[in-house]
Design a protein around this motif. Structure first.
Motif, PDB file in Angstrom:
ATOM      1  N   ARG A 259     -45.513  65.272  25.213  1.00  0.00           N
ATOM      2  CA  ARG A 259     -46.477  66.345  25.491  1.00  0.00           C
ATOM      3  C   ARG A 259     -46.558  67.319  24.313  1.00  0.00           C
ATOM      4  NH1 ARG A 259     -44.126  66.278  30.681  1.00  0.00           N
ATOM      5  NH2 ARG A 259     -42.901  68.144  30.182  1.00  0.00           N
ATOM      6  N   ALA A 260     -45.375  67.685  23.773  1.00  0.00           N
ATOM      7  CA  ALA A 260     -45.362  68.611  22.639  1.00  0.00           C
ATOM      8  C   ALA A 260     -46.051  68.001  21.426  1.00  0.00           C
ATOM      9  CB  ALA A 260     -43.920  68.988  22.299  1.00  0.00           C
ATOM     10  N   CYS A 261     -45.913  66.703  21.255  1.00  0.00           N
ATOM     11  CA  CYS A 261     -46.565  66.019  20.137  1.00  0.00           C
ATOM     12  C   CYS A 261     -48.081  66.112  20.268  1.00  0.00           C
ATOM     13  CB  CYS A 261     -46.109  64.566  20.097  1.00  0.00           C
ATOM     14  SG  CYS A 261     -46.906  63.557  18.830  1.00  0.00           S
ATOM     15  N   ASP A 262     -48.601  65.774  21.427  1.00  0.00           N
ATOM     16  CA  ASP A 262     -50.050  65.856  21.609  1.00  0.00           C
ATOM     17  C   ASP A 262     -50.548  67.288  21.466  1.00  0.00           C
ATOM     18  OD1 ASP A 262     -50.789  63.195  21.857  1.00  0.00           O
ATOM     19  OD2 ASP A 262     -50.507  63.161  24.033  1.00  0.00           O
ATOM     20  N   ALA A 263     -49.768  68.248  21.973  1.00  0.00           N
ATOM     21  CA  ALA A 263     -50.167  69.649  21.858  1.00  0.00           C
ATOM     22  C   ALA A 263     -50.197  70.116  20.407  1.00  0.00           C
ATOM     23  CB  ALA A 263     -49.227  70.531  22.673  1.00  0.00           C
ATOM     24  N   ALA A 264     -49.354  69.512  19.554  1.00  0.00           N
ATOM     25  CA  ALA A 264     -49.293  69.901  18.141  1.00  0.00           C
ATOM     26  C   ALA A 264     -50.443  69.323  17.340  1.00  0.00           C
ATOM     27  CB  ALA A 264     -47.961  69.466  17.541  1.00  0.00           C
ATOM     28  N   ASP A 267     -50.217  68.244  13.495  1.00  0.00           N
ATOM     29  CA  ASP A 267     -48.849  68.506  13.021  1.00  0.00           C
ATOM     30  C   ASP A 267     -47.843  67.499  13.564  1.00  0.00           C
ATOM     31  OD1 ASP A 267     -49.434  70.812  11.454  1.00  0.00           O
ATOM     32  OD2 ASP A 267     -49.704  71.930  13.309  1.00  0.00           O
ATOM     33  N   CYS A 268     -48.281  66.613  14.452  1.00  0.00           N
ATOM     34  CA  CYS A 268     -47.438  65.514  14.938  1.00  0.00           C
ATOM     35  C   CYS A 268     -48.124  64.203  14.620  1.00  0.00           C
ATOM     36  CB  CYS A 268     -47.194  65.632  16.449  1.00  0.00           C
ATOM     37  SG  CYS A 268     -46.248  64.231  17.112  1.00  0.00           S
ATOM     38  N   ALA A 269     -47.470  63.374  13.836  1.00  0.00           N
ATOM     39  CA  ALA A 269     -48.084  62.123  13.376  1.00  0.00           C
ATOM     40  C   ALA A 269     -48.385  61.159  14.517  1.00  0.00           C
ATOM     41  CB  ALA A 269     -47.160  61.446  12.360  1.00  0.00           C
ATOM     42  N   PHE A 270     -47.730  61.301  15.643  1.00  0.00           N
ATOM     43  CA  PHE A 270     -47.899  60.381  16.773  1.00  0.00           C
ATOM     44  C   PHE A 270     -48.887  60.933  17.800  1.00  0.00           C
ATOM     45  CE2 PHE A 270     -45.871  58.029  20.508  1.00  0.00           C
ATOM     46  CZ  PHE A 270     -46.262  56.768  20.080  1.00  0.00           C
ATOM     47  N   ALA A 271     -49.520  62.061  17.516  1.00  0.00           N
ATOM     48  CA  ALA A 271     -50.422  62.705  18.474  1.00  0.00           C
ATOM     49  C   ALA A 271     -51.649  61.832  18.746  1.00  0.00           C
ATOM     50  CB  ALA A 271     -50.852  64.068  17.941  1.00  0.00           C
ATOM     51  N   GLY A 272     -52.261  62.104  19.914  1.00  0.00           N
ATOM     52  CA  GLY A 272     -53.441  61.365  20.317  1.00  0.00           C
ATOM     53  C   GLY A 272     -53.075  60.287  21.311  1.00  0.00           C
ATOM     54  N   GLY A 273     -52.897  60.690  22.573  1.00  0.00           N
ATOM     55  CA  GLY A 273     -52.462  59.737  23.589  1.00  0.00           C
ATOM     56  C   GLY A 273     -51.048  59.258  23.355  1.00  0.00           C
ATOM     57  N   ALA A 274     -50.151  60.170  23.012  1.00  0.00           N
ATOM     58  CA  ALA A 274     -48.777  59.791  22.674  1.00  0.00           C
ATOM     59  C   ALA A 274     -48.087  59.061  23.808  1.00  0.00           C
ATOM     60  CB  ALA A 274     -47.976  61.033  22.263  1.00  0.00           C
ATOM     61  N   ARG A 275     -48.297  59.509  25.031  1.00  0.00           N
ATOM     62  CA  ARG A 275     -47.655  58.849  26.175  1.00  0.00           C
ATOM     63  C   ARG A 275     -48.111  57.403  26.297  1.00  0.00           C
ATOM     64  NH1 ARG A 275     -43.281  59.645  29.505  1.00  0.00           N
ATOM     65  NH2 ARG A 275     -42.901  57.546  28.712  1.00  0.00           N
ATOM     66  N   ALA A 276     -49.401  57.195  26.229  1.00  0.00           N
ATOM     67  CA  ALA A 276     -49.927  55.842  26.382  1.00  0.00           C
ATOM     68  C   ALA A 276     -49.470  54.943  25.240  1.00  0.00           C
ATOM     69  CB  ALA A 276     -51.455  55.886  26.452  1.00  0.00           C
TER      70      ALA A 276
END
Length: 506
Positions: A259-264, A267-276
Motif C-alpha cells: 500500500r505504501a508503495c502505491d501511495a508513493a 518514488d516506489c519502483a514497484f508502484a502501480g497495482g503493487a498488490r496484484a
C-alpha cells in the motif's frame, strides 16, 4: 571454559552466589579487554552458571559477556543488559553497536552488557553436526515452502534427521536450553554486576526472556523494555495458533509495504497495482522455478525469503521495490521500467548461523533447542501438511513456510524445564512494551496481548515498519526517560517513525 566443571568448583560457585537466601555477595566479574576483532574496545568476561538450576551444586555451563562501560562513570546508574532475540542470537555484539541502538544519555549512565545466552555463540555453543558440510547437506534437503509431494516428503524426513543429529551430538545442554533457564541465568548476571534490580532491553524473542524474568522475579525489576513482542502465553501454551498468527503478522506487514508503495507513486519502483503484481509473481513461482534475467533461476523459496527479510528493515524498502519490479518485468515480459538498476540479491535468507567459526550453524541449532523446549508442538509429522493447507488458506504468502518451520520439534526430546505462566505477577516497576504497527515477525497484536497479560505494563506504539522500533526520535526519547528516571509515556502514546518507507526523490 568447558561445559562441565569439577564438582569442587561447582560447589564453591553454588555456595558463593546460588544458595537460596545466601548473604554472601556475588563475586565481581573479572573483566578484561576483548580479544575478538568485532568486540574491539569492549571488556569481556564469562561466568559459570548451573547447567540445571534445580541442582545448583552440580555441573555448570559458561555464559559469555561483553561490556561497554558507562561514558560518564561519575553519573553511572548501573548495568543495562541487552538481548537481540532469535532464539539463537548471540548478544555480546549488541554492546559493540550500542551507539546505534541506544540514546547517548543511556550510554552515559549505564554500563551496557550484551550476553550470549546459554548454548549460543561464545557460551559453550551447542552443535548438532560435526562440520558445516554435514549441516549444509541436510539443510539442502529441506524446502522453505514445500508444495509438491516430493518436497513435502523430503522436508519432513530432513527435519526428522536434523533432530536425530541434535540428539546424538548436542550433549548435556540439550534438555536445559529453555527460556526458563535463560531467565534464571540473567538473574545471576544481575547479581554478579552488583545491581539490586534488573535493567534490561529485550528485542523480539528477547521479550520472551524479559516476560519470563519479570514473572519469576517480579520484585527485582528496575526498568525492563520489551521491544518487538511475542505473545508469551500463546507462544508457550498454544504454539500452533501462535505460528499461524506469526504468518498473519508477515501478511499484515507485506500489505502495508505494498500500500505504501502505491501511495508513493514514482518514488516506489514497484508502484502501480503493487498488490496484484506481487500476487501474480507468487502464484507463478508456486507453479515451479523460473529463469529470470538477471537473477537466474528463481523459486518460491527465493521470493518468500527475500520479502520476509525486507520487511524487517524500512530502509531496505526502496531498493527492494526495484528488485521486485525487475522480477515482475522478467516474469511477465513487460517493458523494462527498472532496466539498468542493480537489484538486491534475490535469494532465500541463509540458515540461521553463518558465523566464521569452525562450525557455523550454532544459531540454527540453538533456535530449535530453545523453541522445541519452550513450546510443545504436535508430535506427528504427518499432520503438518494439513496445518500448511490451513495456514495458507488464511495467509497465502507466508502460511505454508510458517507451518513447516519447526516440524523438527515433532521428534525433539520431551523437555520438562520450561515456563508456561502465570504471566500476571505484579512487578515492582512498570514494564515498558514497545512495538511498531507493521512489525512482521512480532505483530502489533502480540504487543497488545503482552501488555494485557503482564501484571504491570504500559504500551508505547510506534506507527511504522520494521522488526522492533527504530528510526524514531520519539521512541528514543521515551527509552531515555524510562531507563534513566523511570518515567512512563501516558497511556495510549503513539510515536511516529522518522524514515518514510519510500522517501521522495531529491
Amino acid at each position: 571454559m568447558t561445559l562441565l566443571r569439577s564438582a569442587v568448583a561447582a560447589t564453591v560457585l553454588a555456595a558463593v552466589i546460588l544458595t537460596p537466601g545466601a548473604a554472601v555477595a556475588a563475586p565481581a566479574l573479572a573483566w578484561a579487554p576483548c580479544t575478538e576483532e568485532d568486540l574491539t574496545g569492549l571488556d569481556c568476561t564469562a561466568i559459570e552458571v548451573p547447567l540445571d538450576h534445580d541442582r545448583p551444586r552440580g555441573a555448570t555451563t559458561t555464559i559469555a559477556l561483553a561490556r561497554r562501560p558507562a561514558a560518564d562513570p561519575d553519573r553511572r546508574i548501573g548495568t543495562l543488559f541487552l538481548n537481540p532475540g532469535g532464539p539463537g542470537g548471540p548478544g555480546r555484539f549488541l554492546a559493540a553497536v550500542a551507539d546505534r541502538i541506544l540514546p547517548a544519555e543511556v550510554l552515559a549512565r549505564f554500563d551496557v552488557v550484551g550476553f550470549d545466552p546459554r548454548g549460543i555463540g561464545a557460551s559453550d555453543p551447542v552443535q548438532c553436526f560435526h562440520t558445516d558440510e554435514e549441516a549444509i547437506a541436510l539443510l539442502e534437503r529441506m524446502t522453505g515452502v514445500p508444495l509438491t509431494p516430493e518436497q513435502i516428503s523430503s522436508t519432513l524426513r530432513a527435519n526428522h534427521d536434523y533432530t536425530e543429529a541434535c540428539k546424538r551430538t548436542m550433549g548435556a545442554l540439550l534438555p536445559h536450553m529453555s527460556t526458563l533457564n535463560v531467565a534464571k541465568d540473567l538473574d545471576l548476571l544481575r547479581r554478579a554486576v552488583g545491581d539490586q534490580r534488573l535493567t534490561y532491553v529485550g528485542y523480539s524473542y528477547g521479550t520472551m526472556i524479559g516476560a519470563t524474568y519479570v514473572n519469576l522475579f517480579p520484585q527485582r525489576v528496575r526498568a525492563v523494555i520489551l521491544d518487538g513482542n511475542v505473545d508469551p502465553d500463546q507462544r508457550a501454551n498454544h504454539r500452533l495458533a501462535n505460528k499461524r498468527d506469526r504468518a498473519g503478522g508477515f501478511e499484515i506487514a507485506l500489505a502495508g509495504f505494498l500500500r505504501a508503495c502505491d501511495a508513493a507513486g514514482p518514488d516506489c519502483a514497484f508502484a502501480g497495482g503493487a498488490r496484484a503484481k506481487f500476487d501474480a509473481m507468487r502464484e507463478r513461482l508456486r507453479q515451479g522455478p523460473a529463469d529470470v534475467p538477471p537473477f537466474g533461476t528463481v523459486t518460491i523459496d527465493d521470493l518468500t525469503g527475500f520479502i520476509s527479510g525486507v520487511l524487517y528493515d524500512v530502509r531496505s524498502f526502496p531498493d527492494a521495490a526495484v528488485t521486485l519490479q525487475m522480477l515482475h518485468e522478467g516474469l511477465s515480459g513487460t517493458a523494462g521500467r527498472a532496466a539498468g538498476v542493480p537489484p538486491m540479491a534475490l535469494e532465500a535468507l541463509p540458515p540461521r548461523g553463518g558465523f566464521a567459526d569452525a562450525y557455523g550453524f550454532n544459531s540454527n541449532d540453538a533456535f530449535f533447542a530453545v523453541n522445541c523446549a519452550d513450546a510443545p508442538l504436535p508430535r506427528d509429522p504427518a499432520l503438518y501438511p494439513g496445518f500448511a493447507r490451513t495456514f495458507e488458506a488464511a495467509h497465502r504468502t507466508f502460511g505454508r513456510a510458517e507451518a513447516f518451520s519447526e516440524v523438527g520439534c515433532a521428534n525433539w526430546p520431551r523437555i520438562e524445564e520450561r515456563y508456561a505462566g502465570p504471566w500476571n505477577r505484579r512487578t515492582a516497576r512498570t514494564v515498558l512494551v514497545v512495538n511498531p504497527t507493521f512489525d512482521p515477525a512480532t505483530r502489533y497484536d502480540f504487543a497488545v496481548r503482552m501488555t494485557r497479560e503482564l501484571g504491570n505494563a504500559r504500551l508505547l506504539t510506534m506507527d511504522g515498519f520494521g522488526h522492533a522500533s527504530g528510526d524514531s526520535a520519539c521512541v528514543a526519547g521515551w527509552y531515555t526517560r524510562y531507563l534513566v528516571d523511570g518515567a512512563l509515556p501516558p497511556a495510549g502514546t503513539r510515536c511516529a517513525q522518522d524514515v518514510a518507507p519510500f522517501p521522495a526523490a531529491g
